[in-house]
Structures are given as C-alpha cells and as structure tokens.
Design an enzyme around this catalytic site. Structure first.
Site, PDB file in Angstrom:
ATOM      1  N   GLU A 143       0.801  -1.189   0.045  1.00 57.25           N
ATOM      2  CA  GLU A 143      -0.092   0.078   0.259  1.00 57.25           C
ATOM      3  C   GLU A 143       0.915   1.355   0.137  1.00 57.25           C
ATOM      4  O   GLU A 143       0.811   2.124   0.794  1.00 57.25           O
ATOM      5  CB  GLU A 143      -1.094  -0.057   1.245  1.00 57.25           C
ATOM      6  CG  GLU A 143      -1.882  -1.141   1.062  1.00 57.25           C
ATOM      7  CD  GLU A 143      -3.033  -1.337   2.409  1.00 57.25           C
ATOM      8  OE1 GLU A 143      -2.738  -0.558   3.221  1.00 57.25           O
ATOM      9  OE2 GLU A 143      -3.933  -1.829   2.087  1.00 57.25           O
ATOM     10  N   GLU A 300      -6.132  -8.475  -0.384  1.00 57.69           N
ATOM     11  CA  GLU A 300      -6.811  -8.479   0.961  1.00 57.69           C
ATOM     12  C   GLU A 300      -8.422  -8.195   0.820  1.00 57.69           C
ATOM     13  O   GLU A 300      -8.891  -7.205   0.649  1.00 57.69           O
ATOM     14  CB  GLU A 300      -6.251  -7.212   1.620  1.00 57.69           C
ATOM     15  CG  GLU A 300      -4.864  -7.452   1.792  1.00 57.69           C
ATOM     16  CD  GLU A 300      -4.301  -6.497   2.505  1.00 57.69           C
ATOM     17  OE1 GLU A 300      -4.971  -5.455   3.308  1.00 57.69           O
ATOM     18  OE2 GLU A 300      -2.938  -6.171   2.799  1.00 57.69           O
TER      19      GLU A 300
END
Ligand SMILES: [Zn+2]
Length: 672
Positions: A143, A300
């Site tokens: 991220e 995710e």
C-alpha cells in the site's frame, strides 16, 4: 486455475501450529497464501545476516497441501536496526514533522541509503526463491503512499524540475512565479509545499504532487527490475487501495506491474458502518480493472471486522462470501482474504481474520469454506472472463491533485462528484470502465469525464476523436480551467473543450453550503423532471449547443445550465453544475438512452447485476446485498453454476446476501 487464498503470518505463531493451519486452509479450498510482506526483522534479523529457513519451512508445509505462495517484499516495515542508522531515513510529513519509529511506512522513498538496503533484501529474497516451485509471484511493498517533504526529497524535486523545465526562466513563466515575487534564480531556492509555508503556488504544488507520485513509481521500479531479472517466471504486483486513495497516480504505478492487486474492506475500518453501500466496492473494483485494462486480484478481501484502535462493523452472515463474489463479478481472477488468523498483538490486533485470536474455526471460516468448495467447482469457468462495458468514466489524477490544492469550493470533493455519477449508473446495473482520459475510448458509447480540471491537448484530442466517431461525451463544471502547469487558461471556459461543447461559461457562482438553484428542464425526455444545481453554477452561453436545462433562481434565472452539442455523428453534454444524487439519477436515465446503452437488468434496490464474458458466453452475476429475499426477472436461460440448477427466463428469487452466477445457455449457431 482460479486463485483462492489467504494472507498468512506464520511468524506470529508458534511453529507447531503451522501443520494445523495448512490443513485448515486446504479444507477451506485455499490454493495460495501471501507471505512475508511485513517480515523484514525475521528475514534480515541483523544487518547483512539473512535467515530464510523459517520461511522455507512454512512454505514446505503449505506445499504439502498444494498451496502456492506470493511473497511480499518487506520494505513497508523496516526493522529498528535499519531505521536507527539515521534520522534522514524517516519521511517528513506535510506539517513539516519527521516521522518516528513505531508504525509502518515511515521511510522516505528517495533516501539513497534506504534504496541500498531495499536492493539488498529484495535481491537476497529473489535469489533465494527464484527456483522455489511453490512461489508464483511477488507483491512489492504494501500500500504505497504518503508524500515525503524532507530535505532529500526537496533536492530530488529540484532535479525533477530541472529535467521537466530545462531552465528557470521556463519554470518561472509556467508557474507565474512573478506573483508575490517568487521568481527563482537558483534551483536550490525552490521549496516543497509544507503546510507551514501557507497556501503554495498552485504550479509548484501540482508539480510536487506529481514528483511525490513519481517517487513511489521509481522506488517500485527499482524492485520490479530486480525481481524481473532474478525471477523471470514470477509475476510482479502491488496491492493498491481502490478508488479512494488519491496521493499516487495509480495509472503510472500500475504501468510497470504484471497485475494490479487490490485491498478491499466494504464494511470499513476507521468508521463503524451500519450500511454497506455496494457501489463503493464496485467503483474501486472498476477502477482497479481500468488501471491496466485487465482483470485484477483481490489481494486483501475482508475476512472479519477490521480496525486498529477501534473495531469496524462485523460482517453479517453471508457478507464475506457476497463481497468476494462482488470482486469476482467486477473482474477479480483471484480472491485472497486478509487475513488467516487474528493476531493477538500489535497495532492490528483488532483487524480480524477468518479465524479469531483463539484459532478455532467459526462462522466466518465456515462461510468461506463453503465458497472454497464452490470455487473449486466453478473457478475454471470464471477465470479470465472479460468485462466489456459500453460506458466509461474518465479518472484524472492530475485534476484530483489540482483540486487538493484549490478545490474551488469548500464543499467540493472530486471523489464525491465522481461517486455521485457512478452510483447512478451502478444503481441501474450499467457496467462501467474507469479509464484515463487518454485511454482508447473507441469501444464505448458513453464517456463521462467529471471535472477534467487540468486539461491537456492530448486529452482534448482523444475526447474529440471519440465524439467525432459517434460517441456521447459528458463533461461537467470546472473542466478545462487549468493548463498542465496548474495556471488558469487564457480562454473562455471550458477552455480547450469550449468548441467541442458548443458553450462558453459567461460567469460562475459558488453557492453557499446547502443552497440549491432549481433546474428547469426544457428538452424532450427531461421536461418536468425535478432536480437542482448545488455547490457550483456555471452560467452558460450557447455558441451552438441546444439548451437542456435552465436555472430557475438568482440573477441568472433563465440562463442555460446544461447544454447538448451535436458534433459530427456524436454529441457532447455540458453539465454546468456538480449537483447531487437526484440530478445524476435524472441525467443518467436520459444519457444512457441518448447513447443507446441498455442496463443489464432492472433489479430492486440493493441487487447488483454484472456480466463477464468467457469468449462469447455470458456469465451473469446477480448479487443480493440486502438482508431480505429479492426477486429479479431474468432475460435469459442458463445454469446457476453455484448449485448446478437450470434457470429459465422470468422471475427468480435470491435469498438474502446470496449470489447467482448464471452461465447463459449456448446459443445455437445459425445455419447459413
Ligand atoms: Zn523524503
């Protein structure tokens, strides 16, 4: 093979547990785990001392159950021995304060020492795992994000500017640095736009935001190059954060990767959401698919209540499976849940996995085990199936960055404006691609480009080609206001698009918070509809366009607010306000009719319909996001892959939070 997996942290648990974990994973149908993306302190416990044995043992146990591995490079969370070397390794935040050790993502992406340590750990991992048969790919870092305003970045920014502008004269001219005597006589004088510097020159700030985005693209490329050289058989990905993240140009970040992976938490984490709006995850999925115009991975996928200091809402029975199918319905070719087991310690002790802290399988595990059995049966029929929307929405990170500097109105949010329009399309089950303004638009009938604030000649050329070929283009307020240097154009608005739109903006009016200006629709198909302008009103003067709606109030009552221009075989609609959900609901009905776009199916609110195409065979996904049974009227016959039962044209019931995946009946080939 359809990839169905889970994110796993064997380093958080005693080694004796691994066999049980692998057994339970295999029982749930998992064929892949992601490992090691936060494990730097175990992989290189001391400087230059590498330990892969613990990870090898974990991978071997998983391999015994035919579970493959994606490895994360661990650079999002450097260990203390590294960060203790120098304060300069830490990024400086926008408020001018330097980060300290104790969280993650603390590093400056331009620090050369950090680059050295990055190259070393990534090279060591790549060499060690290049020949490991279980490893199929890599996730770089985790991220990416957060702009760094440190002195190293400042120097790198000055170099970046030197390459972009060549001379200070050019830079001073483009930025309008004469304003407030900002004309630079040395590159080293140029600052970074920290908050303590006050409201910055818009040209400087936009270039800095571009530079900050490029910094992560370059840092990622450094890792991509190592992995490609050492592991040519493995794919390379990064886990993106959906539509909402707006500090990196995701089109640029995706370019160097083999595939885009995405982290999705529909029930939120910082806030406790009572309601989950299905269009939120749908927009992110469509954005992720648009970054490379190819299917993506859900890396995710929410597996439980999420949160750090506080806990977000608990996914209701059926929701985890429903959301995972929603990802698939929008183009995911892999679903990997975050995470396997909820950790007992650390900042994410409340970020729940499929198993709770105690590790005993419960409701959430059972739900996903059921899905695992389904995926085993049907995954092959879904994997690789394409999505082919007739509608595109153009997403501009340049404009998004520029609005971060000068939103123009305190209530204006580019993302919210974009969502209003998307939501109206989604609510009608109209499939959408999210694309860059310069992408090939030739396959679409309708392109909506909300607030293309920073407009280049290339953008305009591309949009004009689309319209001339017969497309319907929609542009909205604040389009064409800025040139590429974030200076206001020296033309009547919408600047470079004025001719194509057939209107000019005579004046504009920023409305007080909560205030509206009623719209009076004057074109067939819309006359009599109620909707209003809000936040912003462009007062238009037609230079060839037909008026669609006029303002009903204020000193510009009776003046055009929305106009339609015929250009060759195509049409351009200029919407001179941002408006609200009601306005876009009204306009979208009219626009899709104008462009000849047909929604997939009419369905009750909360029932989402998408389609994917396996060559010429259609897969129809019907997702009931509500807690009640719903009914849809199918326009096709086929087989519901999930239970093997046939469905025929006509009404079909869907249980609460359930899904239908219908493989359309093969059409008989026509005999010529
Ligand atoms: Zn920095």
């Amino acid at each position: 093979m359809f990839t169905f997996g889970v994110d796993y942290y064997p380093e958080h648990w005693p080694e004796e547990r691994r066999a049980e974990d692998a057994r339970l994973m295999a029982e749930a149908g998992f064929n892949l785990v992601r490992l090691a993306e936060f494990a730097w302190s175990r992989l290189e416990p001391r400087e230059g001392v590498f330990d892969f044995e613990w990870l090898d043992r974990a991978i071997a146990i998983l391999a015994g159950h035919d579970i493959q591995v994606v490895l994360g490079t661990p650079t999002a969370s450097p260990p203390p021995w590294l960060m203790d070397r120098s304060a300069e390794l830490f990024l400086v935040r926008e408020d001018g304060r330097r980060a300290t050790f104790g969280n993650r993502r603390e590093y400056c992406p331009n620090n050369p020492v950090y680059h050295d340590y990055t190259r070393r750990i990534v090279t060591q991992m790549a060499e060690h795992y290049a020949g490991c048969p279980s490893v199929v790919g890599w996730q770089i870092d985790n991220e990416f994000g957060a702009r760094c305003f440190c002195p190293i970045c400042r120097t790198a920014f000055q170099e970046w500017l030197r390459r972009r502008y060549g001379s200070l004269d050019e830079l001073n001219t483009r930025w309008g640095a004469v304003f407030w005597s900002h004309e630079y006589t040395g590159w080293e004088q140029i600052p970074v736009p920290v908050e303590t510097g006050g409201s910055p020159n818009p040209g400087l700030a936009l270039d800095f935001y571009r530079f900050a985005s490029d910094s992560y693209v370059d840092y990622q490329r450094m890792q991509v190059d190592i992995l490609r050289e050492k592991c040519p058989d493995h794919f390379v990905a990064h886990n993106f954060m959906g539509f909402g993240y707006d500090r990196i140009d995701y089109f640029d970040l995706a370019r160097d990767l083999d595939l885009v992976a995405w982290d999705i938490y529909p029930r939120g984490f910082w806030d406790v959401r009572a309601e989950v709006e299905p269009s939120g995850a749908a927009l992110s999925a469509d954005t992720m698919r648009g970054l490379k115009h190819q299917n993506f991975w859900a890396m995710e996928q929410q597996a439980g209540p999420s949160g750090w200091e506080t806990v977000g809402g608990t996914p209701r029975p059926g929701e985890l499976r429903l959301w995972a199918y929603q990802s698939i319905a929008h183009g995911a070719d892999a679903v990997v849940f975050f995470r396997w087991r909820t950790c007992r310690f650390g900042t994410e002790a409340y970020w729940h996995g499929l198993l709770d802290h105690h590790g005993i399988p419960g409701r959430r595990y059972e739900e996903i085990r059921r899905m695992g059995a389904e995926i085993k049966r049907i995954g092959e029929q879904i994997h690789g199936a394409a999505i082919k929307p007739e509608v595109a929405m153009a997403l501009s990170y340049e404009s998004r960055f520029a609005f971060q500097i000068q939103p123009g109105h305190p209530q204006f949010s580019y993302a919210e404006h974009f969502r209003h329009i998307y939501r109206a399309l989604h609510g009608r089950n109209v499939p959408v691609d999210v694309v860059a303004p310069t992408d090939d638009l030739s396959s679409y009938s309708l392109v909506i480009a909300p607030a293309l604030h920073v407009l280049s000649e290339a953008d305009v050329g591309n949009l004009a080609r689309f319209v001339e070929a017969g497309g319907v283009l929609v542009v909205t307020s604040r389009t064409g206001v800025k040139d590429e240097h974030n200076a206001v154009v020296n033309q009547r608005l919408p600047g470079l698009l004025a001719e194509l739109c057939g209107v000019v903006v005579e004046e504009y009016d920023a409305l007080p918070e909560g205030e509206c200006n009623e719209l009076e629709f004057v074109c067939p198909g819309l006359a009599g509809r109620d909707a209003s302008a809000s936040i912003w009103c462009d007062v238009l003067n037609s230079t060839g366009a037909t008026v669609v709606a006029r303002y009903a109030q204020s000193y510009y009552a009776g003046e055009p607010a929305i106009a339609l221009n015929e250009v060759g075989a195509g049409r351009v609609v200029y919407v001179g306000t941002f408006g609200d959900a009601i306005l876009w609901s009204t306009l979208v009905d009219w626009l899709i009719a104008l462009a000849g776009v047909k929604p997939l199916l009419a369905a009750p609110e909360g029932v989402e319909v998408t389609e994917r195409w396996q060559r010429d065979r259609r897969l129809l996904f019907v997702l009931n996001h509500t807690a009640e049974e719903q009914e849809v009227v199918l326009d096709t016959a086929g087989v519901n892959l999930l239970d093997g039962g046939s469905v025929v044209e006509g009404a079909v019931a869907i249980a609460p939070r359930d899904v239908l995946v219908i493989l359309e009946e093969q059409q008989e080939e026509e005999i010529i």
